[in-house]
Write an enzyme that holds these catalytic residues in place. Structure first.
Site, PDB file in Angstrom:
ATOM      1  N   ASN A  11       0.859  -1.190   0.000  1.00 33.12           N
ATOM      2  CA  ASN A  11       0.000   0.000   0.000  1.00 33.12           C
ATOM      3  C   ASN A  11       0.893   1.237   0.000  1.00 33.12           C
ATOM      4  O   ASN A  11       1.476   1.583   1.018  1.00 33.12           O
ATOM      5  CB  ASN A  11      -0.894  -0.049   1.251  1.00 33.12           C
ATOM      6  CG  ASN A  11      -1.776   1.185   1.380  1.00 33.12           C
ATOM      7  OD1 ASN A  11      -1.863   2.002   0.458  1.00 33.12           O
ATOM      8  ND2 ASN A  11      -2.428   1.326   2.524  1.00 33.12           N
ATOM      9  N   TRP A  12       0.982   1.861  -1.155  1.00 32.37           N
ATOM     10  CA  TRP A  12       1.902   3.008  -1.288  1.00 32.37           C
ATOM     11  C   TRP A  12       1.317   4.284  -0.686  1.00 32.37           C
ATOM     12  O   TRP A  12       2.004   5.300  -0.599  1.00 32.37           O
ATOM     13  CB  TRP A  12       2.231   3.250  -2.769  1.00 32.37           C
ATOM     14  CG  TRP A  12       2.983   2.121  -3.423  1.00 32.37           C
ATOM     15  CD1 TRP A  12       3.446   0.972  -2.818  1.00 32.37           C
ATOM     16  CD2 TRP A  12       3.363   2.029  -4.800  1.00 32.37           C
ATOM     17  NE1 TRP A  12       4.083   0.185  -3.742  1.00 32.37           N
ATOM     18  CE2 TRP A  12       4.054   0.809  -4.979  1.00 32.37           C
ATOM     19  CE3 TRP A  12       3.188   2.858  -5.914  1.00 32.37           C
ATOM     20  CZ2 TRP A  12       4.571   0.398  -6.206  1.00 32.37           C
ATOM     21  CZ3 TRP A  12       3.703   2.459  -7.146  1.00 32.37           C
ATOM     22  CH2 TRP A  12       4.387   1.242  -7.283  1.00 32.37           C
ATOM     23  N   LYS A  13       0.046   4.263  -0.327  1.00 31.08           N
ATOM     24  CA  LYS A  13      -0.623   5.432   0.267  1.00 31.08           C
ATOM     25  C   LYS A  13      -0.416   6.666  -0.614  1.00 31.08           C
ATOM     26  O   LYS A  13      -0.373   6.543  -1.835  1.00 31.08           O
ATOM     27  CB  LYS A  13      -0.139   5.633   1.705  1.00 31.08           C
ATOM     28  CG  LYS A  13      -0.262   4.337   2.518  1.00 31.08           C
ATOM     29  CD  LYS A  13      -0.036   4.510   3.987  1.00 31.08           C
ATOM     30  CE  LYS A  13      -0.204   3.158   4.689  1.00 31.08           C
ATOM     31  NZ  LYS A  13      -0.052   3.230   6.130  1.00 31.08           N
ATOM     32  N   HIS A  97      -9.299   0.845   4.855  1.00 27.83           N
ATOM     33  CA  HIS A  97      -8.016   1.086   5.513  1.00 27.83           C
ATOM     34  C   HIS A  97      -8.223   2.064   6.669  1.00 27.83           C
ATOM     35  O   HIS A  97      -9.029   2.997   6.551  1.00 27.83           O
ATOM     36  CB  HIS A  97      -6.990   1.644   4.524  1.00 27.83           C
ATOM     37  CG  HIS A  97      -5.625   1.688   5.136  1.00 27.83           C
ATOM     38  ND1 HIS A  97      -5.240   2.717   5.963  1.00 27.83           N
ATOM     39  CD2 HIS A  97      -4.596   0.814   5.103  1.00 27.83           C
ATOM     40  CE1 HIS A  97      -4.013   2.470   6.406  1.00 27.83           C
ATOM     41  NE2 HIS A  97      -3.603   1.328   5.892  1.00 27.83           N
ATOM     42  N   GLU A  99      -6.758   4.555   7.687  1.00 29.48           N
ATOM     43  CA  GLU A  99      -6.606   5.981   7.397  1.00 29.48           C
ATOM     44  C   GLU A  99      -7.871   6.547   6.753  1.00 29.48           C
ATOM     45  O   GLU A  99      -8.064   7.765   6.718  1.00 29.48           O
ATOM     46  CB  GLU A  99      -5.350   6.193   6.526  1.00 29.48           C
ATOM     47  CG  GLU A  99      -4.089   6.027   7.381  1.00 29.48           C
ATOM     48  CD  GLU A  99      -2.905   5.429   6.664  1.00 29.48           C
ATOM     49  OE1 GLU A  99      -2.862   5.440   5.423  1.00 29.48           O
ATOM     50  OE2 GLU A  99      -1.993   4.928   7.372  1.00 29.48           O
ATOM     51  N   GLU A 169      -5.413  -5.159  10.694  1.00 28.98           N
ATOM     52  CA  GLU A 169      -4.386  -4.148  10.943  1.00 28.98           C
ATOM     53  C   GLU A 169      -4.724  -3.385  12.224  1.00 28.98           C
ATOM     54  O   GLU A 169      -5.541  -2.452  12.191  1.00 28.98           O
ATOM     55  CB  GLU A 169      -4.331  -3.159   9.782  1.00 28.98           C
ATOM     56  CG  GLU A 169      -4.057  -3.803   8.447  1.00 28.98           C
ATOM     57  CD  GLU A 169      -3.505  -2.795   7.445  1.00 28.98           C
ATOM     58  OE1 GLU A 169      -2.328  -2.895   7.112  1.00 28.98           O
ATOM     59  OE2 GLU A 169      -4.245  -1.893   7.037  1.00 28.98           O
ATOM     60  N   GLY A 175       2.296   2.202  10.827  1.00 31.17           N
ATOM     61  CA  GLY A 175       3.270   3.289  10.681  1.00 31.17           C
ATOM     62  C   GLY A 175       3.928   3.699  11.980  1.00 31.17           C
ATOM     63  O   GLY A 175       4.612   4.725  12.032  1.00 31.17           O
ATOM     64  N   SER A 215       3.322  -2.141  10.511  1.00 32.17           N
ATOM     65  CA  SER A 215       4.768  -2.176  10.753  1.00 32.17           C
ATOM     66  C   SER A 215       5.390  -3.539  10.475  1.00 32.17           C
ATOM     67  O   SER A 215       6.287  -3.972  11.198  1.00 32.17           O
ATOM     68  CB  SER A 215       5.085  -1.710  12.180  1.00 32.17           C
ATOM     69  OG  SER A 215       4.662  -0.363  12.352  1.00 32.17           O
ATOM     70  N   GLY A 236       2.815  -1.165   4.369  1.00 32.43           N
ATOM     71  CA  GLY A 236       2.819   0.259   4.039  1.00 32.43           C
ATOM     72  C   GLY A 236       4.239   0.736   3.789  1.00 32.43           C
ATOM     73  O   GLY A 236       4.792   0.576   2.694  1.00 32.43           O
ATOM     74  N   GLY A 237       4.866   1.309   4.814  1.00 32.33           N
ATOM     75  CA  GLY A 237       6.191   1.914   4.676  1.00 32.33           C
ATOM     76  C   GLY A 237       7.205   1.047   3.948  1.00 32.33           C
ATOM     77  O   GLY A 237       7.891   1.510   3.015  1.00 32.33           O
TER      78      GLY A 237
HETATM   79  P1  PGA Z   1       2.838   0.240   7.757  1.00 29.73           P
HETATM   80  O1  PGA Z   1       1.391   0.386   7.110  1.00 29.73           O
HETATM   81  O2  PGA Z   1       3.417  -1.062   7.204  1.00 29.73           O
HETATM   82  O3  PGA Z   1       3.599   1.449   7.325  1.00 29.73           O
HETATM   83  O4  PGA Z   1       2.632   0.149   9.220  1.00 29.73           O
HETATM   84  C1  PGA Z   1       0.542  -0.712   6.978  1.00 29.73           C
HETATM   85  C2  PGA Z   1      -0.737  -0.282   6.339  1.00 29.73           C
HETATM   86  O5  PGA Z   1      -1.158   0.868   6.559  1.00 29.73           O
HETATM   87  O6  PGA Z   1      -1.375  -1.052   5.616  1.00 29.73           O
END
Ligand code: PGA
Length: 259
Positions: A11-13, A97, A99, A169, A175, A215, A236-237
């Site tokens: 997930n590149w956000k 998600h 966010e 999640e 994050g 994470s 994500g990251g």
């Molecule tokens: P993260 O994000 O790996 O940066 O914690 C995971 C996600 O939001 O799907």
């Protein structure tokens, strides 16, 4: 260790520019040439979907949108429809998600509509669920995730489950550098599977992939993916770093019992 084919989502956000997105997509396509036992899905920003989908075309890498409207095409300024997502060569859609669920206040009712719109359009839907830190501290994790699964899958017929992946999640782990322990994550994953079984049947629940997110990094991926009900991860990251992403995909491949 799981009997289901593992899946890793990236997930590149709201990151990358066109050139970075292309370079990242090319490196993932190249990497998956050497790794055949993991399903890899990338979720670039919507403005780069078409470009990334054309890079991945003909490879085993699937592409998905991070969000889409619950409405069909029409007067919805700024939104994209599931039909458009499909049209530019995507096969997947991320729904719920944190966010969006927590950050933008998307309700279970809205997420249920988005999920059903995605499945109806023939997209594979990755549904994200998870508890916040206050909910975890109040010992409400189980109640929260069970309620999310039940509400978000309302009205989804059994035959549509083949198009569903669930990503657990914990919101506090996204994050933050904090991760649920493999044992804690496994407990929630088993509960999610049990909830799907109670809504449908054991066989259907056994087939649904449940990914862990929050994470995930190369140094904790193998222990998480070794758990019975953890079928890969939503990253994500670390998905923005080709080396880290590759190491996580490889860890998923090694966790697969029959691959
Ligand atoms: P993260 O994000 O790996 O940066 O914690 C995971 C996600 O939001 O799907």
């Amino acid at each position: 260790m799981s009997e289901r084919t593992p899946c890793i989502g990236g997930n590149w956000k709201m990151n990358t520019r066109s050139a970075d997105a292309a370079a990242l997509a090319n490196s993932v396509v190249e990497m998956t040439d050497r790794i055949s036992n993991v399903d890899v899905v990338l979720f670039p920003p919507s403005i780069y979907l078409q470009e990334v989908a054309s890079i991945a075309s003909g490879s085993s890498v699937a592409i998905g949108a991070q969000d889409a409207s619950e409405h069909p095409d029409g007067a919805w300024t700024g939104q994209i429809s599931v039909g458009m997502v499909h049209d530019v060569g995507c096969s997947h859609l991320l729904v719920g998600h944190s966010e969006r669920r927590h950050g933008l206040g998307e309700s279970d009712q809205l997420l249920n509509s988005k999920l059903r719109a995605g499945l109806d359009a023939g997209l594979q839907v990755m549904l994200c669920i998870g508890e916040t830190l206050p909910q975890r501290e109040a010992d409400k994790t189980a109640a929260v995730v069970v309620e999310q699964v039940k509400s978000d899958l309302l009205g989804v017929p059994r035959e549509a489950l083949s198009g569903l992946t669930i990503a657990y999640e914990p919101v506090w782990a996204i994050g933050s550098g904090l991760t649920a322990s493999p044992e804690d994550a496994q407990e929630v994953h088993a509960l999610v599977r049990q909830t799907v079984a109670s809504l449908y049947d054991v066989e259907s629940a056994h087939a649904v992939r449940i990914l862990y997110g929050g994470s995930v990094k190369p140094d904790n991926a193998a222990d998480l993916f070794a758990q019975e009900d953890i079928d890969g991860g939503l990253i994500g990251g670390a998905s923005l770093d080709p080396g880290q992403f590759q190491a996580i995909v490889e860890a998923a491949g090694q966790s697969c019992r029959q691959c």
